[in-house]
Scaffold this motif. Structure first.
Motif, PDB file in Angstrom:
ATOM      1  N   UNK A  61      12.929   4.955   2.469  1.00 22.63           N
ATOM      2  CA  UNK A  61      12.528   4.019   3.510  1.00 22.63           C
ATOM      3  C   UNK A  61      13.021   2.615   3.212  1.00 22.63           C
ATOM      4  N   UNK A  62      12.920   2.218   1.934  1.00 21.42           N
ATOM      5  CA  UNK A  62      13.366   0.887   1.554  1.00 21.42           C
ATOM      6  C   UNK A  62      14.872   0.737   1.764  1.00 21.42           C
ATOM      7  N   UNK A  63      15.625   1.770   1.434  1.00 23.62           N
ATOM      8  CA  UNK A  63      17.068   1.704   1.626  1.00 23.62           C
ATOM      9  C   UNK A  63      17.394   1.555   3.106  1.00 23.62           C
ATOM     10  N   UNK A  64      16.700   2.311   3.941  1.00 26.19           N
ATOM     11  CA  UNK A  64      16.916   2.211   5.377  1.00 26.19           C
ATOM     12  C   UNK A  64      16.524   0.823   5.873  1.00 26.19           C
ATOM     13  N   UNK A  65      15.405   0.322   5.334  1.00 27.00           N
ATOM     14  CA  UNK A  65      14.966  -1.020   5.720  1.00 27.00           C
ATOM     15  C   UNK A  65      15.991  -2.068   5.371  1.00 27.00           C
ATOM     16  N   UNK A  66      16.583  -1.967   4.186  1.00 22.61           N
ATOM     17  CA  UNK A  66      17.621  -2.916   3.783  1.00 22.61           C
ATOM     18  C   UNK A  66      18.813  -2.877   4.732  1.00 22.61           C
ATOM     19  N   UNK A  83       7.916   8.565   9.660  1.00 27.40           N
ATOM     20  CA  UNK A  83       9.222   8.046   9.273  1.00 27.40           C
ATOM     21  C   UNK A  83       9.324   6.575   9.664  1.00 27.40           C
ATOM     22  N   UNK A  84      10.027   5.790   8.840  1.00 28.05           N
ATOM     23  CA  UNK A  84      10.136   4.360   9.079  1.00 28.05           C
ATOM     24  C   UNK A  84      10.753   4.058  10.442  1.00 28.05           C
ATOM     25  N   UNK A  85      11.793   4.781  10.789  1.00 27.69           N
ATOM     26  CA  UNK A  85      12.446   4.543  12.069  1.00 27.69           C
ATOM     27  C   UNK A  85      11.520   4.770  13.242  1.00 27.69           C
ATOM     28  N   UNK A  86      10.706   5.829  13.162  1.00 27.72           N
ATOM     29  CA  UNK A  86       9.768   6.147  14.241  1.00 27.72           C
ATOM     30  C   UNK A  86       8.728   5.046  14.392  1.00 27.72           C
ATOM     31  N   UNK A  87       8.268   4.485  13.251  1.00 31.14           N
ATOM     32  CA  UNK A  87       7.275   3.413  13.285  1.00 31.14           C
ATOM     33  C   UNK A  87       7.876   2.157  13.925  1.00 31.14           C
ATOM     34  N   UNK A  88       9.110   1.830  13.578  1.00 31.40           N
ATOM     35  CA  UNK A  88       9.770   0.654  14.150  1.00 31.40           C
ATOM     36  C   UNK A  88       9.903   0.772  15.664  1.00 31.40           C
ATOM     37  N   UNK A  89      10.200   1.987  16.141  1.00 39.40           N
ATOM     38  CA  UNK A  89      10.304   2.209  17.588  1.00 39.40           C
ATOM     39  C   UNK A  89       8.925   2.079  18.233  1.00 39.40           C
TER      40      UNK A  89
END
Length: 571
Positions: free
Chosen positions: A8-13, A39-45
């Motif tokens: 998740x951190x890598x994706x966030x970066x 998943x991080x992407x789902x939360x951001x959406x």
């Protein structure tokens, strides 16, 4: 810290680096992730920090996985029929295309590395079918399942639906429920069918009492369907809407472009309308990068021709021309050469009418009448952009030819096309448009003349003994042993055509100092040809003969594209 949080951190970066989200937004999403385990992407959406399509593309680029925009995708009926709607919804997958020849099913998934899910799909469709996953957004897949399931998607089924009048086919309102209109699905199904069959052009041709659909497959037009003319108005409007044309204009020619997604890859269609006595004729040129751009090794050249071609492109400066009739694969050959030369150490720039295949690292420009940018003025502008290699779409006049040669003289490698019947025929053509031979000498590296010949279906081709006429056409001597050649038959593998696929036939004329001397003193065309032949040059006549004798193609097919009658006159 768990592996999931590391990912998740890598994706966030990555998202922060690309400006998709701020570091504060990522921190908020990570805090939410600790509670929900989503998943991080789902939360951001869900939080409204990013759209699903952006997250999908970023993730796809980060993991090196192809992604697909399902809003532009058109599944085919064969793929949809392999997975029932309830199974697709349960597994959250969308079947996109099914290639019967390769026995390959392309499926849109949320996680392309979920091997358990891919195994479940394989169990559903059959272990003998290869499942190829492409990345898509979760919400996009849910919407697409609702959109595409429940409607007839096959061409035959949609035509039956239209003919029985079960649905108002004339309603083409661009609403969210537009897929309920069979005309919308009919146009999509025809485009999908054409791409699957490998068509290069799609023809919508109105006649006096009916509408004819034809595909150009392997260089030959083939009628696919015919329909009552009363449906043509709705179909024409749909194609115009898709290509961004003026639907009210029916008396003047128009040009447009359609961009769709098949098997997870983008495919463009260049659309042209032309008024005729029976209504507007519409032709779509299929621009499929997967088939239109191939590597140099995939051109199918024989070893000797490939060695000559590599010698030509190794020259640091000069002009290389590719010649042949329309549809002979000139663009494919040029892009294959550019792909071979395309590295970070060179600056490749193109001037085209229009740009057909967008390519990474290559600066591509379309000529434009409105911007007063033609080939000649475009080359002047390109020269100020520090290019190493220049591609000029076509040499049509003296100004373009002079600018191309001037670019070649000033240390650039220049590629272009010209319409002539043979490689040696380039010389009189250039002289005809005003190029001086003494300027051409030393700056013309070589000429590639080519044709595309249909390849005999290896499943059903029929062998037969060569007769006296065939021996003459093939240039065989009376003392040569009896030869067996092949002709086309029909079978299911080639869809009853007798041929499957095409191959390039090329003659490559490499200019050297001896030929430059002849050119500079305005020597004859026959003298140039005699020198070239003495150095191993093979004409299209000889290359075509070899293709017949090795069983790759038939005498009938080679005669269609190369004039063999000259051998009758010589005999």
């Amino acid at each position: 810290m768990t592996g999931k949080h590391k990912k998740a951190l890598r994706l966030g970066d990555i998202l922060v680096a690309q400006g998709v989200a701020t570091s504060d937004q990522i921190d908020i999403a990570l805090t939410e992730q600790k509670k929900s385990k989503e998943l991080l992407g789902k939360i951001l959406v869900r939080l409204g920090f990013a759209t699903e399509s952006i997250i999908r593309d970023v993730i796809g680029g980060a993991i090196g996985q192809e992604s697909v925009n399902l809003e532009l995708a058109i599944p085919d009926s064969d793929a949809i029929n392999l997975i029932p709607k309830d199974v697709a919804r349960k597994l959250r997958v969308l079947p996109l295309t099914f290639d019967r020849d390769a026995n390959e099913l392309t499926v849109a998934l949320v996680d392309t590395f979920d091997v358990v899910l891919i195994d479940k799909i394989a169990a559903q469709v059959g272990r003998d079918i290869e499942v190829t996953p492409v990345l898509a957004g979760e919400t996009e897949i849910d919407k697409a399942i609702d959109l595409f399931y429940g409607f007839e998607l096959s061409v035959d089924g949609i035509l039956h639906e239209i003919e029985t009048g079960e649905i108002d086919y004339q309603s083409l309102d661009a609403t969210s429920d537009e897929y309920s209109q069979p005309v919308v699905r009919l146009v999509n199904a025809l485009l999908t069918d054409a791409v699957k069959r490998g068509a290069s052009d799609i023809h919508f041709e109105p006649e006096e009492g009916f509408l004819r659909f034809r595909y150009r497959i392997d260089g030959v037009l083939r009628q696919i369907r015919s329909l009552h003319k009363s449906y043509w108005s709705a179909i024409a409007v749909r194609v115009k809407v898709m290509s961004g044309m003026d639907i009210a204009e029916v008396r003047a020619p128009q040009d447009g472009r359609i961009s769709l997604t098949f098997s997870g890859r983008p495919v463009d269609f260049r659309v042209s309308t032309l008024p005729t006595v029976h209504g507007e004729n519409i032709v779509l040129r299929v621009l499929d990068r997967q088939k239109g751009i191939v590597s140099l090794d995939q051109l199918g050249l024989q070893d000797e021709a490939m060695d000559t071609l590599r010698l030509m492109v190794a020259r640091p400066e000069g002009l290389i021309l590719v010649t042949g009739p329309t549809g002979s694969g000139k663009t494919t050959t040029l892009y294959s050469i550019l792909g071979y030369l395309n590295t970070e150490s060179v600056n490749i720039m193109t001037l085209e009418d229009p740009v057909e295949y967008p390519t990474n690292l290559i600066r591509q420009t379309s000529i434009s009448e409105t911007a007063r940018l033609d080939f000649a003025s475009g080359i002047r502008s390109l020269m100020r952009q520090d290019p190493d290699i220049i591609l000029v779409g076509e040499i049509r006049d003296e100004d373009t030819a002079s600018m191309a040669i001037r670019a070649a003289m000033t240390g650039h490698q220049v590629f272009s096309t010209l319409h002539t019947n043979s490689a040696i025929g380039v010389i009189p053509r250039l002289l005809d448009i005003g190029v001086k031979p003494e300027i051409l000498a030393g700056n013309l590296i070589g000429v590639i003349a080519q044709r595309l010949a249909r390849r005999l279906c290896q499943e059903c081709r029929e062998a037969y003994a060569v007769g006296s006429l065939e021996r003459t056409l093939l240039g065989l001597k009376a003392t040569d042993r009896q030869q067996t050649i092949y002709r086309a038959k029909t079978c299911k593998a080639c869809d009853g055509m007798g041929y499957k696929g095409r191959m390039s036939m090329v003659e490559i004329l490499l200019f050297d100092s001896e030929m430059d001397d002849v050119l500079a003193r305005r020597g004859s065309q026959s003298e140039l040809l005699r020198i070239a032949l003495s150095k191993g040059f093979k004409t299209l006549l000889e290359v075509g003969t070899e293709r017949v004798l090795d069983g790759s193609s038939s005498l009938e097919e080679i005669t269609r594209i190369v004039d063999l009658s000259t051998r009758l006159k010589q005999s």
